[in-house]
Enzyme design. Structure first.
Site, PDB file in Angstrom:
ATOM      1  N   LYS A  56       0.849  -1.194   0.000  1.00  0.00           N
ATOM      2  CA  LYS A  56       0.000   0.000   0.000  1.00  0.00           C
ATOM      3  C   LYS A  56       0.888   1.249   0.000  1.00  0.00           C
ATOM      4  CE  LYS A  56      -3.806  -2.474   2.082  1.00  0.00           C
ATOM      5  NZ  LYS A  56      -4.531  -2.908   3.269  1.00  0.00           N
ATOM      6  N   GLN A 100      -5.084  -1.891   9.377  1.00  0.00           N
ATOM      7  CA  GLN A 100      -4.834  -3.183   8.740  1.00  0.00           C
ATOM      8  C   GLN A 100      -5.410  -4.308   9.606  1.00  0.00           C
ATOM      9  OE1 GLN A 100      -3.350  -3.574   5.630  1.00  0.00           O
ATOM     10  NE2 GLN A 100      -4.019  -5.683   5.874  1.00  0.00           N
ATOM     11  N   ASP A 123     -11.156   2.453   3.498  1.00  0.00           N
ATOM     12  CA  ASP A 123     -11.456   1.023   3.326  1.00  0.00           C
ATOM     13  C   ASP A 123     -12.954   0.798   3.134  1.00  0.00           C
ATOM     14  OD1 ASP A 123      -9.393  -0.745   3.109  1.00  0.00           O
ATOM     15  OD2 ASP A 123      -9.080  -0.994   5.259  1.00  0.00           O
TER      16      ASP A 123
END
Ligand code: NDP
Length: 307
Positions: A56, A100, A123
């Site tokens: 990322k 995460q 997200d």
């Protein structure tokens, strides 16, 4: 004559998206002097999570998005993570916040995800963004599902009226993908572990999307001639677990790394029947990163008031 499906090249499509994001980031920098900023919170030492966070960050660098990763010990409490999120929510230079997953057991995942400002939830897991997805309002949608829709659109596959079958109903992939397909007017069937006869559904699919984490769940006889097949699964298979066919096909991987990555679809058996198929690796995987970058750009533009 052996028919060969068109490979949906996620690496190429994701590169196109990254180039577009890069151009826009450049324009924002020229007009405002600012760049979009993404913060990734990584709790603990999960090796797979570290790899994902690394890719990322490399993605951000490639397109000019400023990124930082905040590493926290795996003994942290929910409150510790919430404090960090609060700090990031209030930082005007940060437009995207991502935690995460998975988190250690003692950390309350739901409280953590709900603490992220929906405007910075790149997200797309916050209930506000999920709710907006259901009611078809402008929102930050989860990256993998958005990547799937984007790759289908860029392949000029008309989803309207299609019989779409989604295998897997996770919060991250299956459910949001089903909603996005419905929003594109596909007729959607969602299958899961309790589905009585999976094949009965998959053989009727014009569009079959599989996200289960079960290697080779979908065999050749479960797919309709001419179907579009999207394989989301990522399964690492070591040499000792590989079939003779896989050992031969991925010989180089096994020699170099002792393992290979395969999807949830038996690619060699399904590919001759499909009209289009996404490979693993090189299909949905790279799209996920590209859409995360695109979501960060979108969040930054919204927060900066740029149309
Ligand atoms: P989850 O484990 O959260 O969900 C898997 C889903 O598949 C569940 O809904 C489960 O049903 C269902 N399922 C499991 N076995 C069967 C079966 N035999 N028949 C029908 N349904 C079944 O996983 P994710 O959705 O997070 O991920 C799925 C896969 O996609 C994984 O391999 C993951 O690594 C990969 N992935 C890839 C990404 C990418 O960027 N390419 C991004 C995210 C995930 P139930 O819940 O009822 O048990």
């Amino acid at each position: 004559m052996i028919k060969i499906a068109k490979l949906i090249d996620g690496t190429k499509i994701s590169q196109d998206i990254k180039n577009e994001v890069k151009e826009e980031v450049k324009k924002i920098k020229q007009s405002t002097g600012k760049v979009p900023g993404l913060s990734v919170i990584l709790v603990g030492e999960n090796p797979a999570s570290k790899v994902y966070v690394g890719s990322k960050q490399r993605g951000c660098e490639e397109v000019g998005i400023k990124s930082e990763s905040i590493k926290m010990e795996d003994t942290v409490s929910t409150e510790d993570v919430l404090k960090e999120i609060d700090r990031l929510n209030n930082n005007p230079e940060i437009h995207g916040i991502l935690v995460q997953l998975p988190l250690p057991e003692q950390v309350d995942k739901d409280r953590v995800l709900q603490a992220i400002l929906p405007e910075k939830d790149v997200d797309g897991f916050h209930p506000v963004n999920m709710g907006k997805l259901v009611s078809q309002q402008e929102c930050l949608a989860p990256a993998t599902p958005s990547g799937i829709i984007e790759m289908l659109k860029r392949e000029k596959i008309n989803l309207k009226g299609m019989n779409a079958v989604m295998v897997g109903h996770s919060e991250i992939v299956g459910k949001p993908t089903s909603l996005l397909l419905l929003n594109e007017w596909a007729t959607v069937t969602i299958c899961h572990i309790e589905t009585a006869d999976l094949k009965m559904h998959t053989v009727n699919a014009d569009l079959l999307i599989v996200a289960t984490g079960v290697p080779y769940l979908i065999k050749g006889d479960m797919v309709k001639e001419g179907a579009v097949v999207i394989d989301v699964g990522i399964n690492r298979i070591t040499k000792d677990k590989a079939s003779p066919g896989l050992l031969e096909w991925r010989k180089e991987d096994f020699e170099k790394k002792g393992a290979t990555l395969i999807g949830d679809v038996d690619f060699l058996a399904v590919e001759p029947k499909a009209s289009h198929i996404s490979p693993v690796p090189g299909g949905v995987g790279p799209m996920t990163i590209a859409m995360l970058l695109s979501n960060t750009l979108k969040a930054a533009k919204n927060l900066m008031g740029i149309k």
